[in-house]
Design an enzyme around this catalytic site. Structure first.
Site, PDB file in Angstrom:
ATOM      1  N   HIS A 225       0.816  -1.221   0.000  1.00 31.03           N
ATOM      2  CA  HIS A 225       0.000   0.000   0.000  1.00 31.03           C
ATOM      3  C   HIS A 225       0.848   1.270   0.000  1.00 31.03           C
ATOM      4  O   HIS A 225       0.340   2.354  -0.276  1.00 31.03           O
ATOM      5  CB  HIS A 225      -1.040  -0.018   1.147  1.00 31.03           C
ATOM      6  CG  HIS A 225      -0.526   0.370   2.491  1.00 31.03           C
ATOM      7  ND1 HIS A 225      -0.187  -0.537   3.464  1.00 31.03           N
ATOM      8  CD2 HIS A 225      -0.322   1.584   3.033  1.00 31.03           C
ATOM      9  CE1 HIS A 225       0.206   0.117   4.547  1.00 31.03           C
ATOM     10  NE2 HIS A 225       0.144   1.408   4.311  1.00 31.03           N
TER      11      HIS A 225
ATOM     12  N   ASP B 199      -0.031  -7.561   1.669  1.00 32.99           N
ATOM     13  CA  ASP B 199       0.486  -6.184   1.647  1.00 32.99           C
ATOM     14  C   ASP B 199       2.011  -6.183   1.652  1.00 32.99           C
ATOM     15  O   ASP B 199       2.645  -5.873   2.664  1.00 32.99           O
ATOM     16  CB  ASP B 199      -0.082  -5.435   2.868  1.00 32.99           C
ATOM     17  CG  ASP B 199       0.130  -3.932   2.783  1.00 32.99           C
ATOM     18  OD1 ASP B 199       0.491  -3.441   1.697  1.00 32.99           O
ATOM     19  OD2 ASP B 199      -0.069  -3.260   3.825  1.00 32.99           O
TER      20      ASP B 199
ATOM     21  N   GLN C 112       0.338   5.832  11.719  1.00 33.38           N
ATOM     22  CA  GLN C 112       0.387   6.323  10.338  1.00 33.38           C
ATOM     23  C   GLN C 112       1.797   6.844  10.009  1.00 33.38           C
ATOM     24  O   GLN C 112       2.362   7.626  10.766  1.00 33.38           O
ATOM     25  CB  GLN C 112      -0.634   7.448  10.100  1.00 33.38           C
ATOM     26  CG  GLN C 112      -2.041   7.175  10.625  1.00 33.38           C
ATOM     27  CD  GLN C 112      -2.569   5.784  10.333  1.00 33.38           C
ATOM     28  OE1 GLN C 112      -2.332   5.241   9.259  1.00 33.38           O
ATOM     29  NE2 GLN C 112      -3.250   5.197  11.296  1.00 33.38           N
ATOM     30  N   GLY C 113       2.319   6.380   8.879  1.00 29.16           N
ATOM     31  CA  GLY C 113       3.670   6.790   8.474  1.00 29.16           C
ATOM     32  C   GLY C 113       4.713   5.744   8.810  1.00 29.16           C
ATOM     33  O   GLY C 113       5.842   5.793   8.326  1.00 29.16           O
ATOM     34  N   ASP C 114       4.343   4.781   9.669  1.00 30.23           N
ATOM     35  CA  ASP C 114       5.260   3.677   9.998  1.00 30.23           C
ATOM     36  C   ASP C 114       5.108   2.531   9.004  1.00 30.23           C
ATOM     37  O   ASP C 114       5.942   1.623   8.961  1.00 30.23           O
ATOM     38  CB  ASP C 114       4.996   3.147  11.406  1.00 30.23           C
ATOM     39  CG  ASP C 114       5.391   4.143  12.479  1.00 30.23           C
ATOM     40  OD1 ASP C 114       6.459   4.775  12.332  1.00 30.23           O
ATOM     41  OD2 ASP C 114       4.639   4.301  13.453  1.00 30.23           O
ATOM     42  N   SER C 115       4.046   2.566   8.226  1.00 31.41           N
ATOM     43  CA  SER C 115       3.777   1.506   7.264  1.00 31.41           C
ATOM     44  C   SER C 115       4.989   1.164   6.427  1.00 31.41           C
ATOM     45  O   SER C 115       5.789   2.046   6.084  1.00 31.41           O
ATOM     46  CB  SER C 115       2.676   1.947   6.297  1.00 31.41           C
ATOM     47  OG  SER C 115       1.439   1.673   6.856  1.00 31.41           O
TER      48      SER C 115
HETATM   49  N1  ARG Z   1      -1.435   2.117   7.321  1.00 29.69           N
HETATM   50  C1  ARG Z   1      -0.546   2.882   8.139  1.00 29.69           C
HETATM   51  C2  ARG Z   1       0.493   3.569   7.283  1.00 29.69           C
HETATM   52  O1  ARG Z   1       0.303   3.681   6.083  1.00 29.69           O
HETATM   53  C3  ARG Z   1       0.055   2.059   9.231  1.00 29.69           C
HETATM   54  C4  ARG Z   1      -0.939   1.766  10.258  1.00 29.69           C
HETATM   55  C5  ARG Z   1      -0.425   0.916  11.357  1.00 29.69           C
HETATM   56  N2  ARG Z   1      -1.365   1.004  12.398  1.00 29.69           N
HETATM   57  C6  ARG Z   1      -1.277   0.387  13.561  1.00 29.69           C
HETATM   58  N3  ARG Z   1      -2.181   0.643  14.446  1.00 29.69           N
HETATM   59  N4  ARG Z   1      -0.285  -0.429  13.817  1.00 29.69           N
HETATM   60  O2  ARG Z   1       1.435   4.168   7.778  1.00 29.69           O
END
Ligand code: ARG
Length: 264
Positions: free
Chosen positions: A73, A119, A212-215
């Protein structure tokens, strides 16, 4: 005497409040970490068009000097030319470390954006990053061949937001979270599938998580990559563990893609 007591009470109070503010920040519930200790992490920066500025959007892990693994993603529906890859730094912005580009992006064929399944993606870099035995600021990480057992503490790192709706961290953050069994993870996320290609990790009471941003970034046990930050309901919420790509499940896919994209 009273003055001394009041003063100590005041100092204690300030200390407590200060402690609490600290607890709020960092991945969520984590701490500053030098890239020296997370030498396998790379940063993905993206621009929305050729005329706009790059900004950090995701993390990734180095499998070798020209191969990164990240979340599908993070790169889905984007052009390779709009990415900048930075290794060897703990700063979210600026030009520290080694900067390179995405030459080719390979997304898993079965990536399903609506449920964030499969993913996983590889990014082949050009030029390669300078990995050397004597340069421990940048090193490759090996892919785990087995899913970590329930209860194992795993380490997740990144520059993502430090609270659910907060700001990204300027310095690399790291936190430890225990692996959760998939059955109870599926019970928590009863409206969407937890597939074999997913792995859940988090504390029952929340407080520590990726956000968010750790993905795309690494979840590590015993110096092996076991997970890729993928999704979650909010961040660090009680009873909602973070969901990671179960890297061991994709080991064959990773090996095949690396072999068929090898330099000749
Ligand atoms: N989708 C998020 C990203 O793009 C990462 C989300 C991780 N969330 C969590 N609760 N561990 O950065």
């Amino acid at each position: 005497m009273i003055k001394v007591i009041c003063l100590s009470a005041l100092i204690l109070l300030i200390g407590l409040c200060h402690g609490e503010t600290n607890f709020q920040g960092r991945i969520v519930g984590g701490e500053d970490i030098s890239n020296y200790y997370v030498s396998y992490i790379a940063q993905i920066r993206r621009r929305s068009s050729t005329t706009s500025a790059y900004a950090q959007t995701c993390g990734a892990s180095l499998l070798d000097n020209r191969t990164l693994v990240t979340a599908a993603h993070c790169v889905y529906n984007r052009l390779a030319e709009n990415f900048l890859i930075v290794g060897g730094t703990d700063q979210r912005a600026g030009m520290d470390g080694y900067v390179t580009r995405a030459e080719k992006i390979v997304i898993h064929d079965l990536y399903n954006a609506s449920i964030t399944d499969n993913d996983i993606a590889l990014i082949f870099l050009s030029p390669a990053l300078p990995i050397r035995e004597d340069n421990i600021k940048l090193s490759a990480i090996s892919v785990a061949s087995e899913r970590p057992s329930v209860g194992t503490y795993a380490t997740v790192s990144g520059w993502g937001t430090t609270t659910e709706s907060g700001l990204s961290s300027n310095l690399l953050q790291q936190v430890q979270v225990p692996v959760v069994d998939s059955t109870s993870c599926q019970e928590a996320y009863d409206w969407r599938p937890i597939s074999d290609g997913m792995l859940c990790a988090g504390l029952p009471n929340g407080g520590k998580d990726a956000c968010q941003g750790d993905s795309g970034g690494p979840l590590v046990v015993n110096s092996q990559l076991v997970g890729i930050v993928s999704w979650g309901e909010g961040c660090a919420r009680a009873n909602y563990p973070g969901v990671y790509t179960n890297v061991a499940y994709f080991k064959n896919w990773i090996d095949q893609q690396r072999a068929s994209n090898a330099l000749v």
